[in-house]
Enzyme design. Structure first.
Site, short mmCIF file in Angstrom:
data_model
loop_
_atom_site.label_atom_id
_atom_site.label_comp_id
_atom_site.label_asym_id
_atom_site.label_seq_id
_atom_site.Cartn_x
_atom_site.Cartn_y
_atom_site.Cartn_z
CB CYS A 117 -0.77 0.31 0.82
SG CYS A 117 -0.08 -0.12 3.01
NE ARG A 168 -3.75 2.85 2.87
CZ ARG A 168 -4.04 3.49 1.73
NH1 ARG A 168 -4.77 3.71 1.14
NH2 ARG A 168 -3.01 3.72 1.20
#
Length: 361
Positions: A298, A303
Site C-alpha cells: 500500500c 492496509r
C-alpha cells in the site's frame, strides 16, 4: 499458489475446534453439526484452525476467562501514538489490555518495519515472546500491521478481535478504564525473523516483476491513489503506482471521505471482515486470483496487512512488499503507471518524470 492443507481437512479441523463448548451439549448440539458442515463445505477458501487470526468476541473472551488453555497471553489495543493519543483506550478498553504504539514496530521516513533486533526489543517491552498468545484489537489497520510484524518475527499464535471494540461492546462484555502497564520481559526468543519469507524488499520486488510471470504486485490503495490522482499522504509528494501493479480494491474512493487506513471493501457494515470468498471474487474481476504469486503493498504498509493475514489464515502463500509506494517513489529510475491498465487509459513514466505537489492535504 500452493495450499498448505486441503480444504476438506481444514473444514474438519474448524468443525472440531471452532466451538470449545461443543462437547458439553450432547445430542442437541450434535443435531446442529450437519448444517455447519454444509456451510463450511461451501467455502472455497476455509480458514485453517491453527492459523486462524480473526476471532469473534466470544472466542477472545474464552481465552481471557480460561488462560490455562494457553501458555501465556498478552492482550493489547493497537493505535498510533501513546495511550493518551488513542481515541478510546484510557476511557474504555478490554479488561487487562495494554496499549501498543505502532511507532514501536516501524519507523520513518520509509515507514518500513524496524530492524529484527528492534522488533524483538519492542515486543519484549510489551511482555511478548515467540510463545505468547497475542490478542489484539484496534480501530484501524494498525492492528493488522502489528499482527503481521509479530508473525514475521515468529510469534506462534496471533489473534485479532474481528470488529474491534465495537464488536466487544455489542456482545455486552465488560470494559475497563485507565492504563494497564505491560509486564516487560528480557528475551523475545529470537533476534532474527523466523519467517523472513513473508517479506519482500524493493530489490526483490523488482526481480520478481522482471523474472516471474506468475508474480502479481497487488496495490491496496484507494481509487484516487490507484489512478495517480493523489499520493494518499501529506508527506509523499508524488502519485502513481509501480509499473505492472494490479488493484486489490480496498475501497476508500477518496481520502477526504474517510480515514486513509480504512479498508471499506473488505469490511461488513458492522466492521467485521467480509467473507474471503467475496474478496477473492472481487480480485478475479481485477484480473488476478489467489492462485497467482501475490505480494501486497500500500502506501506505507498498514492496509496491505489485512489481505495478507486473510491469505495466511487460509494456508495460502503470499508476501508483503513492505516499502510500498512510499519507497518506490523515492527512486528516480523506477517505472511508474498513471491510470488503470485494465481501462487502457494508462501512461507510463519514471519516478523522475512525475510531478510533485500530489500530497494529500
Amino acid at each position: 499458489m500452493k495450499r498448505f492443507f486441503s480444504g476438506l481437512m481444514a473444514c474438519l479441523v474448524i468443525l472440531a475446534l471452532g466451538n470449545p463448548m461443543s462437547s458439553l451439549h450432547g445430542q442437541e448440539e450434535a443435531e446442529e453439526i450437519p448444517a455447519v458442515t454444509q456451510e463450511a463445505a461451501e467455502e472455497k477458501y476455509p480458514v485453517v484452525a491453527e492459523r486462524q487470526v480473526y476471532h469473534d468476541p466470544q472466542s477472545i473472551k474464552e481465552i481471557m476467562d480460561h488462560p490455562e488453555g494457553e501458555d501465556r497471553y498478552v492482550l493489547a489495543e493497537v493505535t498510533w501514538g501513546e495511550a493518551d493519543a488513542s481515541p478510546d483506550y484510557l476511557k474504555k478498553h478490554l479488561p487487562g489490555a495494554i496499549h501498543i504504539n505502532t511507532d514501536s514496530i516501524e519507523e520513518g521516513p520509509v515507514w518500513n518495519l524496524r530492524s529484527p533486533e528492534e522488533l524483538a526489543k519492542a515486543f519484549a517491552s510489551y511482555g511478548i515472546d515467540t510463545d505468547t498468545t497475542l490478542l489484539l484489537y484496534g480501530p484501524d489497520a494498525g492492528v493488522d500491521r502489528v499482527a503481521y510484524a509479530a508473525l514475521y518475527m515468529g510469534v506462534k499464535k496471533v489473534k485479532i478481535l474481528d470488529g474491534g471494540l465495537a464488536a466487544w461492546e455489542a456482545a455486552g462484555f465488560d470494559l475497563e478504564e485507565g492504563e494497564e502497564q505491560a509486564q516487560v520481559i528480557e528475551d523475545f526468543g529470537t533476534t532474527e525473523p523466523l519467517h523472513p519469507e513473508y517479506l519482500l524488499s524493493l530489490d526483490q520486488v523488482q526481480e520478481e516483476l522482471k523474472d516471474n510471470a506468475d508474480f502479481c504486485l497487488v496495490s491496496l490503495r484507494s481509487e484516487n491513489e490507484w489512478l495517480g490522482l493523489e499520493s494518499g499522504y501529506s508527506y509523499i509528494p508524488k502519485a502513481g503506482e509501480p509499473k505492472g501493479a494490479v488493484w486489490g480494491r480496498p475501497g476508500l474512493r477518496g481520502s477526504k471521505e474517510s480515514n486513509i487506513s480504512d479498508m471499506e471493501d473488505f469490511k461488513n457494515p458492522d466492521g467485521t471482515n467480509r467473507s474471503f470468498d467475496e474478496i477473492a471474487a472481487m480480485w478475479e474481476e481485477e484480473g488476478f486470483s489467489v492462485e497467482d504469486d501475490l505480494s501486497f503493498y500500500c502506501g506505507t504498509g498498514w492496509r496491505s496487512c489485512l489481505p495478507w493475514l486473510m491469505m495466511y489464515e487460509r494456508g495460502l502463500e503470499a508476501t508483503m512488499f513492505d516499502g510500498g509506494w512510499n519507497e518506490w517513489q523515492m527512486n528516480d529510475d523506477l517505472e511508474v503507471q498513471i491510470g488503470d491498465p485494465q481501462s487502457g487509459e494508462v501512461e507510463y513514466k519514471t519516478v523522475k518524470e512525475l510531478s510533485t505537489g500530489k500530497e494529500t492535504k
